[in-house]
Write a protein that holds these residues in place. Structure first.
Motif, mmCIF file in Angstrom:
data_model
loop_
_atom_site.group_PDB
_atom_site.id
_atom_site.type_symbol
_atom_site.label_atom_id
_atom_site.label_comp_id
_atom_site.label_asym_id
_atom_site.label_seq_id
_atom_site.Cartn_x
_atom_site.Cartn_y
_atom_site.Cartn_z
ATOM 1 N N ALA A 1 30.710 41.433 66.910
ATOM 2 C CA ALA A 1 30.709 40.378 66.076
ATOM 3 C C ALA A 1 32.355 39.521 65.945
ATOM 4 C CB ALA A 1 31.777 41.740 64.412
ATOM 5 N N GLN A 2 33.191 38.963 66.689
ATOM 6 C CA GLN A 2 34.037 38.572 66.886
ATOM 7 C C GLN A 2 33.494 36.981 67.323
ATOM 8 O OE1 GLN A 2 36.878 40.500 68.645
ATOM 9 N NE2 GLN A 2 38.300 41.175 66.793
ATOM 10 N N SER A 3 32.825 37.270 68.372
ATOM 11 C CA SER A 3 31.942 36.741 69.085
ATOM 12 C C SER A 3 30.935 35.811 68.313
ATOM 13 C CB SER A 3 31.677 36.734 70.542
ATOM 14 O OG SER A 3 30.409 37.748 70.130
ATOM 15 N N ASN A 4 30.641 36.214 67.533
ATOM 16 C CA ASN A 4 29.186 35.838 67.105
ATOM 17 C C ASN A 4 29.116 35.172 65.929
ATOM 18 O OD1 ASN A 4 27.530 35.719 69.349
ATOM 19 N ND2 ASN A 4 26.596 37.751 68.920
ATOM 20 N N ALA A 5 30.758 35.573 65.213
ATOM 21 C CA ALA A 5 31.445 35.548 63.405
ATOM 22 C C ALA A 5 30.018 35.787 61.916
ATOM 23 C CB ALA A 5 31.318 33.544 63.355
ATOM 24 N N LYS A 6 29.590 37.229 63.062
ATOM 25 C CA LYS A 6 29.006 37.675 61.535
ATOM 26 C C LYS A 6 28.858 39.305 61.983
ATOM 27 C CE LYS A 6 24.450 36.878 64.513
ATOM 28 N NZ LYS A 6 23.083 36.453 63.911
ATOM 29 N N PRO A 7 28.531 40.001 61.141
ATOM 30 C CA PRO A 7 28.627 41.935 61.433
ATOM 31 C C PRO A 7 27.576 41.910 61.872
ATOM 32 C CG PRO A 7 28.649 41.411 59.251
ATOM 33 C CD PRO A 7 28.227 39.580 60.237
ATOM 34 N N CYS A 8 27.705 43.100 62.998
ATOM 35 C CA CYS A 8 26.763 43.863 64.105
ATOM 36 C C CYS A 8 27.210 45.070 63.802
ATOM 37 C CB CYS A 8 27.461 43.260 65.297
ATOM 38 S SG CYS A 8 26.879 44.282 67.184
ATOM 39 N N HIS A 9 25.474 45.466 63.624
ATOM 40 C CA HIS A 9 26.015 47.256 62.969
ATOM 41 C C HIS A 9 26.623 47.384 61.636
ATOM 42 C CE1 HIS A 9 23.415 47.320 66.692
ATOM 43 N NE2 HIS A 9 22.784 48.474 66.251
ATOM 44 N N GLY A 10 26.650 46.906 60.580
ATOM 45 C CA GLY A 10 27.789 46.648 60.035
ATOM 46 C C GLY A 10 29.677 46.721 59.782
ATOM 47 N N VAL A 11 29.330 46.249 61.334
ATOM 48 C CA VAL A 11 31.387 45.677 61.563
ATOM 49 C C VAL A 11 31.716 44.682 61.331
ATOM 50 C CG1 VAL A 11 32.887 45.804 63.130
ATOM 51 C CG2 VAL A 11 31.240 48.042 63.013
ATOM 52 N N LYS A 12 32.224 44.638 61.138
ATOM 53 C CA LYS A 12 32.902 43.006 60.513
ATOM 54 C C LYS A 12 33.936 42.050 61.285
ATOM 55 C CE LYS A 12 33.529 42.354 56.439
ATOM 56 N NZ LYS A 12 33.953 42.437 54.866
ATOM 57 N N ARG A 13 35.320 43.438 61.914
ATOM 58 C CA ARG A 13 36.445 42.987 63.029
ATOM 59 C C ARG A 13 36.742 44.373 62.892
ATOM 60 N NH1 ARG A 13 37.335 42.227 57.214
ATOM 61 N NH2 ARG A 13 39.002 43.689 56.632
ATOM 62 N N ARG A 14 37.851 44.410 63.756
ATOM 63 C CA ARG A 14 38.676 45.380 63.923
ATOM 64 C C ARG A 14 39.761 45.712 63.273
ATOM 65 N NH1 ARG A 14 39.764 47.242 69.486
ATOM 66 N NH2 ARG A 14 39.082 44.907 69.684
#
Length: 569
Positions: free
Chosen positions: A508-521
């Motif tokens: 999510a941090q590298s692609n600047a979009k959510p991954c499997h519902g995760v936006k950030r740490r």
């Protein structure tokens, strides 16, 4: 004599043996087990704290630790049939409750008092740790040269019987004692029973009249009658002066009278700050230009105050006890029996850990249906000590405020900025700990879990906040399209783990979009070493059950009962 089980060293007192263990046998590391001090006890303890807790719980009344070779004599009534130290102090407490003056029973101390709580406070401050040889010679008799009477925190207060009054006295002056007691009553009225300060001010004004002007005539009459009964003739002006001095010298009047420390709301607040252990909130500035601020109550300071109370510390020690289970059947008595606790090396290390539960929720201080709806909405963060027994968790006196901030500021500046002072205290608690004077050491701790509604939990933990998206669950990786067709209990859906969550955060941090519902740490897991986002956000029964599933199920049940004409509308 006490004998060390490891090196056969001999010492005369248990305290000296504890010191010997601390210096000689507490540095061998985790693999080394510390043996119990008592020769007939086969227990092996992993840590120093475990040894102290074991002695407190299992050997507080063991003969080697008691005063069985000593008898106590009362200085006031000459009673000499007091076989234990506890019986002696219970006997002394009866004299104090009858307002009899008692002289301190320890050598080199000439303190005297006829007030029960004041004498108890003196003993707690000056003679909390003592041995039988510290008593005056005419009090203790018998063979006790090698016996100690050191009392653990968990049972020290038992020496004073069943009644445990709140210890407020820090002065030997009777007027100060009355003033502190009255201040405690007024503080309870305002903060526990929620009596407005204006109402308390009006009540005190009436007291000023009753204790002053209204009492003057009756006092003058009592003085006149007393003098007449003794055939004494004194000028009326002297009687009036005596009556006035008697009324104005009343400790209650000197506390609430005009110009006195408790007369007004402003003076009472200053008095509370000076005489009670008040932890004041600290204001933090978010944006000085727009005057955006929030209030934070320092968690470490509040914990320091709480653990200075023997009663609270005793409950924490008792609540931290882990019951050993035998057999294959597992009985879940508390969260300590679960896998999350046992698999956490920090929590299950065998040492005392301070575990905190955080509660995060928003509330509306204005009319929720009016024009100011959401304009003055407040985000509040509370915390409780998870070490306390379950009966204390739901008590309002066990729930403490940590932070207050406007909800719109949370959205504008983010949780990272809002939680900065709280996170700083939590990092200190986890790495260094707080010093507990009664234990004589630093005790570390961390957050056990963060409890919030689903929106709040997703927001602070870094998941997407829209529940209509593809990945909407913070517990598993189920898709919305799949969960409509497959039972959750089927085990098809993959639960989130620390490893997969780290991968999703990085993506999510590298692609600047959510991954499997995760936006950030997660804000907490980014700063705390022993907090996991996968196990740290449990479902909230208040929102999920009482405000979610239960109303819907009740509506269905009532609808069926009405259709079957069992109930009528």
């Amino acid at each position: 004599m006490w004998k060390c089980k490891d090196c056969s060293a001999e010492v005369s007192r248990r305290s000296e043996l504890l010191k010997h263990y601390r210096l000689k046998h507490s540095h061998f590391g985790r693999g080394h087990h510390i043996k119990c001090l008592y020769p007939e006890c086969p227990c092996l303890l992993k840590t120093w704290n475990s040894l102290l807790t074991h002695l407190s719980r299992n050997h507080s009344n063991t003969p080697e630790h008691s005063d069985k070779f000593a008898t106590f004599s009362c200085q006031l009534c000459g009673c000499s049939e007091l076989g234990t130290e506890r019986e002696y102090f219970v006997h002394i407490s009866r004299h104090l409750k009858n307002n009899e003056t008692v002289t301190c029973m320890f050598k080199g101390c000439d303190y005297k008092s006829n007030i029960y709580s004041t004498f108890k406070s003196h003993k707690s401050r000056k003679h909390s740790l003592h041995s039988l040889v510290d008593f005056k010679e005419d009090i203790v008799r018998g063979s006790f040269a090698t016996e100690t009477a050191e009392h653990d925190v968990s049972n020290a207060e038992e020496l004073w019987g069943d009644e445990q009054p709140v210890d407020l006295e820090t002065s030997n002056d009777h007027e100060d004692v009355v003033q502190l007691k009255l201040a405690a009553v007024l503080l309870k009225l305002e903060n526990i029973f929620h009596v407005p300060s204006a109402a308390v001010d009006e009540l005190l004004e009436e007291f000023q009249y009753l204790l002053g002007t209204a009492s003057l005539c009756s006092a003058a009459k009592v003085i006149q009658d007393t003098l007449n009964s003794h055939s004494l003739q004194i000028d009326q002006s002297v009687i009036e002066e005596l009556a006035s001095a008697l009324c104005t010298s009343n400790p209650v009047y000197k506390s609430v009278g005009k110009g006195c420390p408790l007369a007004t709301s402003f003076k009472r607040k200053n008095f509370y700050k000076e005489n009670f252990k008040v932890v004041e909130p600290v204001e933090y500035v978010l944006d000085e230009k727009n005057k955006r601020t929030f209030q934070y109550v320092p968690v470490l300071k509040v914990l320091q105050q709480l653990f200075s109370d023997c009663h609270v510390l005793a409950k924490v020690l008792d609540g931290s006890r882990i019951t050993e289970q035998s057999g294959e059947e597992v009985i879940y008595r508390s969260f300590r029996e679960g896998l999350f606790f046992k698999e956490n090396s920090f929590l299950s290390a065998g040492e005392l850990r301070v575990l905190l539960n955080l509660y995060i929720d928003d509330f509306e201080i204005c009319n929720p249906l009016g024009t100011s709806r959401k304009k003055h909405k407040i985000c509040a963060i509370y915390w409780t000590i998870s070490n306390l027994p379950p009966a204390c968790h739901s008590s309002l006196t066990s729930i403490y405020l940590a932070l207050l901030c406007k909800s719109e500021d949370v959205k504008t500046y983010g949780y990272e900025k809002i939680l900065e002072p709280l996170l700083s205290d939590l990092v200190t608690l986890e790495s260094q700990g707080i010093f507990i004077a009664h234990l004589g050491e630093f005790v570390r701790g961390t957050i056990q879990c963060v409890i919030a509604d689903n929106l709040g939990a997703h927001s602070i933990s870094g998941f997407i906040e829209s529940f209509s998206g593809e990945y909407f669950c913070r517990f598993c990786e189920a898709k919305r399209s799949d969960i409509q067709e497959t039972e959750v209990s089927s085990g098809v859906f993959t639960l989130r783990s620390k490893e997969t969550h780290e991968m999703h955060v990085s993506s999510a941090q590298s692609n600047a979009k959510p991954c499997h519902g995760v936006k950030r740490r997660c804000v907490f897991s980014a700063h705390l070493s022993h907090f996991s986002v996968c196990s740290g956000y449990p479902p909230d029964i208040a929102h999920d059950i009482f405000e979610g599933i239960l109303p819907v199920e009740l509506a269905y049940c009532l609808n069926i009962l009405i259709l079957k004409k069992i109930l009528y509308t």
